[in-house]
Design a protein around this motif. Structure first.
Motif, short mmCIF file in Angstrom:
data_model
loop_
_atom_site.label_atom_id
_atom_site.label_comp_id
_atom_site.label_asym_id
_atom_site.label_seq_id
_atom_site.Cartn_x
_atom_site.Cartn_y
_atom_site.Cartn_z
N TRP A 68 34.81 -70.69 -23.98
CA TRP A 68 35.07 -70.55 -25.41
C TRP A 68 35.35 -69.09 -25.69
CZ3 TRP A 68 35.24 -74.97 -28.30
CH2 TRP A 68 34.60 -76.10 -27.78
N GLN A 69 36.27 -68.82 -26.60
CA GLN A 69 36.63 -67.42 -26.84
C GLN A 69 36.94 -67.19 -28.31
OE1 GLN A 69 39.89 -67.56 -24.03
NE2 GLN A 69 41.42 -67.85 -25.65
N ASP A 70 36.88 -65.93 -28.71
CA ASP A 70 37.34 -65.52 -30.03
C ASP A 70 38.75 -64.95 -29.86
OD1 ASP A 70 34.85 -66.24 -30.91
OD2 ASP A 70 34.11 -64.19 -31.09
N ALA A 71 39.59 -65.16 -30.85
CA ALA A 71 40.97 -64.69 -30.75
C ALA A 71 41.51 -64.41 -32.15
CB ALA A 71 41.85 -65.71 -30.05
N SER A 72 42.44 -63.47 -32.22
CA SER A 72 43.08 -63.11 -33.48
C SER A 72 44.56 -63.43 -33.42
CB SER A 72 42.87 -61.62 -33.79
OG SER A 72 41.50 -61.34 -34.00
N TYR A 73 45.11 -63.86 -34.57
CA TYR A 73 46.51 -64.27 -34.65
C TYR A 73 47.13 -63.65 -35.90
CZ TYR A 73 44.82 -67.69 -31.32
OH TYR A 73 44.23 -68.28 -30.22
N ASN A 74 48.26 -63.00 -35.71
CA ASN A 74 48.98 -62.38 -36.81
C ASN A 74 49.98 -63.38 -37.37
OD1 ASN A 74 50.60 -60.86 -38.54
ND2 ASN A 74 50.46 -59.02 -37.30
N LEU A 75 49.73 -63.85 -38.57
CA LEU A 75 50.58 -64.88 -39.14
C LEU A 75 51.98 -64.38 -39.49
CD1 LEU A 75 48.11 -66.90 -41.40
CD2 LEU A 75 48.66 -67.17 -38.98
N ASP A 76 52.16 -63.05 -39.55
CA ASP A 76 53.50 -62.51 -39.75
C ASP A 76 54.39 -62.78 -38.54
OD1 ASP A 76 52.99 -61.58 -42.30
OD2 ASP A 76 52.48 -59.55 -41.66
N THR A 77 53.77 -63.04 -37.39
CA THR A 77 54.55 -63.29 -36.17
C THR A 77 54.61 -64.77 -35.81
OG1 THR A 77 52.66 -63.06 -34.64
CG2 THR A 77 53.79 -61.03 -35.32
N LEU A 78 54.19 -65.62 -36.72
CA LEU A 78 54.24 -67.06 -36.49
C LEU A 78 55.70 -67.53 -36.49
CD1 LEU A 78 52.68 -69.73 -36.20
CD2 LEU A 78 52.39 -69.76 -38.68
#
Length: 327
Positions: free
Chosen positions: A126-136
């Motif tokens: 299991w991991q934590d992760a960040s996602y930039n929605l501007d790059t979706l």
């Protein structure tokens, strides 16, 4: 008039008998034999009540009171069954997904990224992760067929400019000793879970170890709508982490809950039986412009079949690229 009344009451009692027997068989406490006792008592109460409608005898009124008491007890027991986030969960749904947004960046906790060697042999991660929605950049719908052409599990994959793909899946949150049951899903057997996972985990395990047939359809959706849908999943996951809910085979399943999230984004999207018979979702999406209508649906379906590529790719780091390569 009594004949009509008795007929209508009989039509109500017969489904109630069947419902109560199924509910008690699946959920009643006390083990196998005690469940049979509860079922026998319910059946005897309903049958006595039915008989009292059609056969007038001195026990008719007590039989009706007994049925009323049994119905009240059954209803009270049913209402007392409440969902929980604290059980001995199976490993693949052991943690609750949560997330928070800061501007365009969404940080998720408990993203699943297992290494699957078989359905029983796997490495838990299991991991934590960040996602930039501007790059979706993309949204794909995955359909995994495991029970004939009409029934499929629906998953939604979000693709980002850096090549990452994150999949959201509404699933049963089964306990360690449980397995999926369509009937059990009607009777509060399972809590509801929203899983966020890497494609190399959640798509591979279905096409590979589980041997399911897997299709991946690119969805036509504006970038703003993609963002809204991503955030809707995160909001739903946060609410489930705070307030658990039951899964329901018809009203709260992997497809109807996606529809509930999409409906505010795409106003006027109609209800349809294909939201229940999710194996036919491609036809629904094609009709309402969610798929590329410049090509025949049969062509899109053939291109979407990634079963062999996904099974052969295994849990490789470049899994997402491999399953999108044309044969």
């Amino acid at each position: 008039m009594p004949l009509l009344t008795h007929s209508l009451l009989s039509l109500v009692l017969l489904p109630a008998l069947a419902w109560g027997l199924a509910a008690l068989w699946i959920q009643a406490p006390g083990g196998h034999w005690l469940r049979l006792v509860w079922m026998g008592l319910w059946a005897a109460s309903v049958c006595a009540g039915l008989a009292s409608l059609w056969i007038q005898h001195r026990y008719a009124v007590p039989a009706r009171w007994a049925l009323a008491a049994a119905a009240v007890l059954l209803a009270g027991w049913w209402i007392s069954l409440t969902p929980s986030n604290h059980r001995d969960w199976a490993d693949d749904v052991a943690r609750s997904l949560t997330g928070s947004a800061q501007g365009a960046v969404v940080t998720l906790h408990n993203v699943r990224n297992f290494d699957w060697r078989s359905t029983t042999d796997y490495t838990v991660r299991w991991q934590d992760a960040s996602y930039n929605l501007d790059t979706l950049q993309s949204v794909d719908m995955a359909l995994s067929y495991w029970m004939g052409p009409a029934i499929a599990h629906t998953l939604v994959s979000f693709g980002f400019a850096d090549g990452r793909h994150l999949v959201f899946s509404v699933e049963i949150r089964k306990e360690r000793h449980e397995s999926f049951s369509t009937v059990g899903g009607f009777f509060k057997q399972f809590e509801r879970s929203i899983v966020a996972a890497e494609e190399r985990d959640i798509l591979y395990v279905r096409a590979g170890p589980r041997g399911e047939r897997l299709f991946l359809y690119p969805i036509r959706m504006p970038q703003a709508a993609m963002r809204q849908l991503f955030l809707a999943y995160v909001d739903s996951a946060n609410r489930l982490a705070d307030t658990p809910k039951f899964y329901n085979t018809v009203t709260a399943n992997c497809t109807t809950l996606v529809y509930d999230m999409v409906r505010p984004i795409v106003p006027g999207l109609p209800m349809d039986i294909r939201l229940i018979l999710s194996g036919y979702l491609p036809e629904y999406l094609y009709r309402h412009g969610g798929l590329d209508t410049r090509q025949p649906l049969d062509v899109l379906r053939a291109r979407a079949d990634i079963t062999q590529r996904a099974a052969q790719a295994g849990p490789a780091a470049d899994f997402s690229q491999r399953i999108r390569q044309a044969d």
